[in-house]
Scaffold this motif. Sequence first.
Motif, mmCIF file in Angstrom:
data_model
loop_
_atom_site.group_PDB
_atom_site.id
_atom_site.type_symbol
_atom_site.label_atom_id
_atom_site.label_comp_id
_atom_site.label_asym_id
_atom_site.label_seq_id
_atom_site.Cartn_x
_atom_site.Cartn_y
_atom_site.Cartn_z
ATOM 1 N N ASP A 250 0.853 -1.178 0.000
ATOM 2 C CA ASP A 250 0.000 0.000 0.000
ATOM 3 C C ASP A 250 0.886 1.224 0.000
ATOM 4 N N ALA A 251 0.267 2.376 -0.190
ATOM 5 C CA ALA A 251 1.057 3.594 -0.369
ATOM 6 C C ALA A 251 1.854 3.956 0.875
ATOM 7 N N VAL A 291 -15.508 -6.699 8.276
ATOM 8 C CA VAL A 291 -15.774 -6.979 9.692
ATOM 9 C C VAL A 291 -14.615 -7.775 10.292
ATOM 10 N N GLN A 292 -14.147 -8.786 9.586
ATOM 11 C CA GLN A 292 -13.067 -9.634 10.088
ATOM 12 C C GLN A 292 -11.735 -8.891 10.165
ATOM 13 N N SER A 293 -11.571 -7.872 9.348
ATOM 14 C CA SER A 293 -10.294 -7.146 9.298
ATOM 15 C C SER A 293 -10.293 -5.889 10.155
ATOM 16 N N ARG A 294 -11.370 -5.611 10.855
ATOM 17 C CA ARG A 294 -11.483 -4.318 11.547
ATOM 18 C C ARG A 294 -10.379 -4.113 12.570
ATOM 19 N N ARG A 300 -3.617 -0.334 12.287
ATOM 20 C CA ARG A 300 -2.752 0.305 11.298
ATOM 21 C C ARG A 300 -3.285 1.634 10.798
ATOM 22 N N GLY A 301 -4.565 1.916 11.081
ATOM 23 C CA GLY A 301 -5.130 3.199 10.688
ATOM 24 C C GLY A 301 -5.312 3.350 9.192
ATOM 25 N N MET A 302 -5.628 2.263 8.506
ATOM 26 C CA MET A 302 -5.798 2.317 7.060
ATOM 27 C C MET A 302 -6.611 1.130 6.578
ATOM 28 N N SER A 303 -7.183 1.262 5.382
ATOM 29 C CA SER A 303 -8.016 0.205 4.796
ATOM 30 C C SER A 303 -7.133 -0.886 4.209
ATOM 31 N N LEU A 304 -7.338 -2.106 4.686
ATOM 32 C CA LEU A 304 -6.547 -3.249 4.237
ATOM 33 C C LEU A 304 -7.315 -4.169 3.304
ATOM 34 N N ARG A 309 -5.838 -2.946 -2.931
ATOM 35 C CA ARG A 309 -4.849 -3.874 -2.369
ATOM 36 C C ARG A 309 -4.614 -5.089 -3.272
ATOM 37 N N ASP A 310 -5.249 -5.115 -4.428
ATOM 38 C CA ASP A 310 -5.204 -6.300 -5.271
ATOM 39 C C ASP A 310 -3.960 -6.324 -6.156
#
Length: 415
Positions: A250-251, A291-294, A300-304, A309-310
């Motif tokens: 990720d960035a 939900v599982q990754s929340r 980490r404070g970011m969308s995973l 992310r692909d």
Amino acid sequence: MYLEHLSLTDFRSYAQVDLTLGPGVTVLVGSNGLGKTNLVESIGYLSTLSSHRVSSDGPLLRFGTEQALIRAQLVRGGQKVMVEVEVNATRANRARINRANPVRARDVLGLCRTVLFAPEDLALVKGDPGNRRRFLDDLLVVLLPRHAGTRSDYDRVLKQRNALLKSARSQHFSRTGVSETHLATLDVWDMHLAVVAANLLAARLDLLNRLRPHMAEAYAQLTDGSKLLRAIYRSSLDGPASQVQSGMYDAEFPDTLGEPASGAASDGQDLPDLSLCTVEELTEKYRVELVQSRTRELERGMSLVGPHRDELDLLLGQAPARGYASHGESWSIALALRLASFHVLDEDRHVAGNQPILILDDVFAELDAQRRRKLALMVASAEQVLVTAAVGEDIPEELSGSTVQVIPGGVIPDE
């Protein structure tokens, strides 16, 4: 379709330049640094509203100016259409169609279809996953202009959600912990993200299914055919294991995961075929995964999770192209991706004479004589082919056509 006339004002190195073209092959010849690539870059910009060289519009404006203008006269199925795009430094870009009132720039998407191959395309093979995601998304916009809105919506939702996660992360490490308000708001943005992510993923998977046979065929034609080129799409829905395996990044965090320890890439048979899912089913998969990754996302404070992310894994034989393909193989893979794009757009055309314009920017200098001739034979039948070269001798005789001399600040068509 072909470009009949191009006019640039304050674009890159040109204060003003006018170029008249016709169907068939046109070779733009001139020493390096005179602006050949600037000309074809402007044509590519009309197709995707983005540059293949830079990530922002600022460098497209001639230094010291506030606006650049690209004007193109296109011939599509026997009908002429004038497309104008204003690239502005301090306000939103605007466009005009047939000199009518200004419209949003993205309203011209789909009018000028181009496929541009340039030296920068080596990053499709050797670069990070973002280059391959952009390849798919840019082609989506040319193929189906409505997906410009899909991309824009996804970027907007992702930005808002990341800001919320970053704010929640700061509370997570404080004494108060994450507030109920943050969590409730995150639930809302989770749903927004799931919906737009599902639409973008479904579009990418459908596009890749169209590309695959053309990629394999183009690579075989460019080479001796002893190795098969394949593409495997790895989604963040496949779980953390596949993210590590495919080297996702990720960035904020560098791409340091690398290839699997064994040195061999998975052939994708262990992954679910997400292309068989409906958009609604993909939306639900994203909702569950979010939900599982929340907990990890809050840490980490970011969308995973999401299409950002692909990875698009390119496999040459059984080995990943990235890191294993030779320089010549990498060039052939990049060419195969662009040629596949050309064929997908050509198959999709709904108007006679609306074949995409094919642009080869400084390609032949990097290819050996055999690959030059093979590529020339593959593209010579396109309605319009624009080629740039420092010296005319680099162009195979199979691509004979008209020639334009590029000089400082302008062009001189050969008589």
